[in-house]
Design a protein around this motif. Structure first.
Motif, mmCIF file in Angstrom:
data_model
loop_
_atom_site.group_PDB
_atom_site.id
_atom_site.type_symbol
_atom_site.label_atom_id
_atom_site.label_comp_id
_atom_site.label_asym_id
_atom_site.label_seq_id
_atom_site.Cartn_x
_atom_site.Cartn_y
_atom_site.Cartn_z
ATOM 1 N N LEU A 36 0.859 -1.174 0.000
ATOM 2 C CA LEU A 36 0.000 0.000 0.000
ATOM 3 C C LEU A 36 0.900 1.232 0.000
ATOM 4 O O LEU A 36 1.778 1.354 0.857
ATOM 5 C CB LEU A 36 -0.891 -0.032 1.246
ATOM 6 C CG LEU A 36 -2.056 0.917 1.309
ATOM 7 C CD1 LEU A 36 -3.012 0.698 0.142
ATOM 8 C CD2 LEU A 36 -2.793 0.734 2.621
ATOM 9 N N GLU A 37 0.704 2.107 -0.970
ATOM 10 C CA GLU A 37 1.490 3.332 -1.074
ATOM 11 C C GLU A 37 0.548 4.515 -1.200
ATOM 12 O O GLU A 37 -0.568 4.382 -1.722
ATOM 13 C CB GLU A 37 2.408 3.289 -2.320
ATOM 14 C CG GLU A 37 3.417 2.177 -2.334
ATOM 15 C CD GLU A 37 4.565 2.353 -1.357
ATOM 16 O OE1 GLU A 37 4.635 3.405 -0.686
ATOM 17 O OE2 GLU A 37 5.392 1.437 -1.254
ATOM 18 N N THR A 38 0.997 5.670 -0.777
ATOM 19 C CA THR A 38 0.193 6.877 -0.940
ATOM 20 C C THR A 38 0.252 7.331 -2.394
ATOM 21 O O THR A 38 1.205 7.031 -3.123
ATOM 22 C CB THR A 38 0.712 8.016 -0.055
ATOM 23 O OG1 THR A 38 2.026 8.387 -0.491
ATOM 24 C CG2 THR A 38 0.736 7.614 1.431
ATOM 25 N N ALA A 39 -0.778 8.064 -2.799
ATOM 26 C CA ALA A 39 -0.780 8.641 -4.152
ATOM 27 C C ALA A 39 0.428 9.552 -4.323
ATOM 28 O O ALA A 39 1.053 9.575 -5.390
ATOM 29 C CB ALA A 39 -2.077 9.400 -4.391
ATOM 30 N N GLN A 40 0.791 10.266 -3.283
ATOM 31 C CA GLN A 40 1.945 11.171 -3.335
ATOM 32 C C GLN A 40 3.235 10.399 -3.629
ATOM 33 O O GLN A 40 4.061 10.835 -4.428
ATOM 34 C CB GLN A 40 2.052 11.924 -2.006
ATOM 35 C CG GLN A 40 3.103 12.990 -1.985
ATOM 36 C CD GLN A 40 3.082 13.757 -0.663
ATOM 37 O OE1 GLN A 40 2.740 13.206 0.381
ATOM 38 N NE2 GLN A 40 3.450 15.022 -0.737
ATOM 39 N N ILE A 54 6.734 8.463 -10.332
ATOM 40 C CA ILE A 54 6.486 8.753 -11.745
ATOM 41 C C ILE A 54 7.311 9.965 -12.170
ATOM 42 O O ILE A 54 8.001 9.944 -13.192
ATOM 43 C CB ILE A 54 4.981 8.988 -12.011
ATOM 44 C CG1 ILE A 54 4.205 7.679 -11.830
ATOM 45 C CG2 ILE A 54 4.755 9.563 -13.413
ATOM 46 C CD1 ILE A 54 2.690 7.858 -11.789
ATOM 47 N N ASN A 55 7.271 11.011 -11.352
ATOM 48 C CA ASN A 55 8.024 12.225 -11.671
ATOM 49 C C ASN A 55 9.527 11.977 -11.698
ATOM 50 O O ASN A 55 10.247 12.623 -12.463
ATOM 51 C CB ASN A 55 7.690 13.337 -10.675
ATOM 52 C CG ASN A 55 6.261 13.818 -10.817
ATOM 53 O OD1 ASN A 55 5.651 13.702 -11.877
ATOM 54 N ND2 ASN A 55 5.696 14.352 -9.741
ATOM 55 N N ASP A 56 10.003 11.057 -10.870
ATOM 56 C CA ASP A 56 11.432 10.714 -10.830
ATOM 57 C C ASP A 56 11.836 9.763 -11.958
ATOM 58 O O ASP A 56 13.016 9.474 -12.118
ATOM 59 C CB ASP A 56 11.794 10.046 -9.494
ATOM 60 C CG ASP A 56 11.655 10.987 -8.310
ATOM 61 O OD1 ASP A 56 11.598 12.219 -8.522
ATOM 62 O OD2 ASP A 56 11.591 10.489 -7.166
ATOM 63 N N GLY A 57 10.849 9.223 -12.686
ATOM 64 C CA GLY A 57 11.142 8.283 -13.765
ATOM 65 C C GLY A 57 11.338 6.854 -13.290
ATOM 66 O O GLY A 57 11.720 5.985 -14.072
ATOM 67 N N VAL A 58 11.074 6.584 -12.001
ATOM 68 C CA VAL A 58 11.208 5.225 -11.466
ATOM 69 C C VAL A 58 10.036 4.365 -11.941
ATOM 70 O O VAL A 58 10.215 3.222 -12.346
ATOM 71 C CB VAL A 58 11.280 5.244 -9.918
ATOM 72 C CG1 VAL A 58 11.310 3.842 -9.357
ATOM 73 C CG2 VAL A 58 12.501 6.043 -9.464
ATOM 74 N N PHE A 59 8.826 4.924 -11.882
ATOM 75 C CA PHE A 59 7.633 4.255 -12.403
ATOM 76 C C PHE A 59 7.308 4.879 -13.756
ATOM 77 O O PHE A 59 7.449 6.094 -13.937
ATOM 78 C CB PHE A 59 6.423 4.449 -11.479
ATOM 79 C CG PHE A 59 6.529 3.815 -10.116
ATOM 80 C CD1 PHE A 59 7.505 2.890 -9.799
ATOM 81 C CD2 PHE A 59 5.626 4.153 -9.129
ATOM 82 C CE1 PHE A 59 7.583 2.309 -8.542
ATOM 83 C CE2 PHE A 59 5.683 3.585 -7.866
ATOM 84 C CZ PHE A 59 6.670 2.663 -7.570
ATOM 85 N N VAL A 60 6.872 4.067 -14.690
ATOM 86 C CA VAL A 60 6.512 4.546 -16.018
ATOM 87 C C VAL A 60 5.018 4.324 -16.227
ATOM 88 O O VAL A 60 4.522 3.213 -16.042
ATOM 89 C CB VAL A 60 7.325 3.797 -17.101
ATOM 90 C CG1 VAL A 60 6.921 4.255 -18.489
ATOM 91 C CG2 VAL A 60 8.825 3.983 -16.865
ATOM 92 N N LEU A 61 4.320 5.391 -16.603
ATOM 93 C CA LEU A 61 2.887 5.275 -16.855
ATOM 94 C C LEU A 61 2.629 4.388 -18.060
ATOM 95 O O LEU A 61 3.324 4.468 -19.065
ATOM 96 C CB LEU A 61 2.282 6.650 -17.124
ATOM 97 C CG LEU A 61 2.103 7.559 -15.922
ATOM 98 C CD1 LEU A 61 1.595 8.929 -16.365
ATOM 99 C CD2 LEU A 61 1.154 6.957 -14.913
ATOM 100 N N LYS A 62 1.625 3.544 -17.939
ATOM 101 C CA LYS A 62 1.175 2.671 -19.019
ATOM 102 C C LYS A 62 -0.312 2.913 -19.228
ATOM 103 O O LYS A 62 -0.964 3.594 -18.443
ATOM 104 C CB LYS A 62 1.419 1.184 -18.662
ATOM 105 C CG LYS A 62 2.864 0.837 -18.384
ATOM 106 C CD LYS A 62 3.702 0.898 -19.628
ATOM 107 C CE LYS A 62 5.127 0.476 -19.316
ATOM 108 N NZ LYS A 62 6.020 0.698 -20.420
ATOM 109 N N GLU A 63 -0.852 2.308 -20.261
ATOM 110 C CA GLU A 63 -2.278 2.408 -20.539
ATOM 111 C C GLU A 63 -3.065 1.842 -19.359
ATOM 112 O O GLU A 63 -2.681 0.825 -18.778
ATOM 113 C CB GLU A 63 -2.581 1.607 -21.806
ATOM 114 C CG GLU A 63 -3.994 1.719 -22.282
ATOM 115 C CD GLU A 63 -4.191 0.997 -23.605
ATOM 116 O OE1 GLU A 63 -5.222 0.321 -23.737
ATOM 117 O OE2 GLU A 63 -3.314 1.101 -24.480
ATOM 118 N N PRO A 64 -4.194 2.489 -18.991
ATOM 119 C CA PRO A 64 -4.998 1.968 -17.873
ATOM 120 C C PRO A 64 -5.520 0.561 -18.168
ATOM 121 O O PRO A 64 -5.723 0.180 -19.320
ATOM 122 C CB PRO A 64 -6.169 2.954 -17.789
ATOM 123 C CG PRO A 64 -5.717 4.182 -18.495
ATOM 124 C CD PRO A 64 -4.749 3.718 -19.550
#
Length: 88
Positions: free
Chosen positions: A35-39, A45-55
């Protein structure tokens, strides 16, 4: 990905076509649920560690939740959270 010799949680098998990100037969390894916070997620995501994909489609989300409820590798704490989840 599903590979020979890997211990497989077969509660939720994903196949190419289930989501554009899935290129090989794969499985959800629910033991890594956290469980992680949205923040926190937005920061990664902003740091480039997570990459957004299609929902995910609503149907895929239902399958992921159903798999979690069947899995023996996810904690009861997360199962209780998911029991209250509705997808209308």
């Amino acid at each position: 990905s599903i590979k020979p010799g890997i211990i497989l949680d077969d509660s939720c098998i994903l196949r190419p076509g289930d989501h554009p990100f899935i290129e090989h037969d794969s499985f959800v390894d629910y033991r890594y649920t956290r469980l992680e916070t949205a923040q926190h997620v937005e920061g990664r995501i902003n740091d480039g560690v997570f990459v957004l994909k299609e929902p995910c489609s609503p149907e895929l989300i239902r399958r992921l939740i159903q798999g979690a409820m069947k899995s023996r590798r996810i904690s009861r704490e997360f199962k209780k959270i998911l029991e209250s989840t509705t997808l209308d």
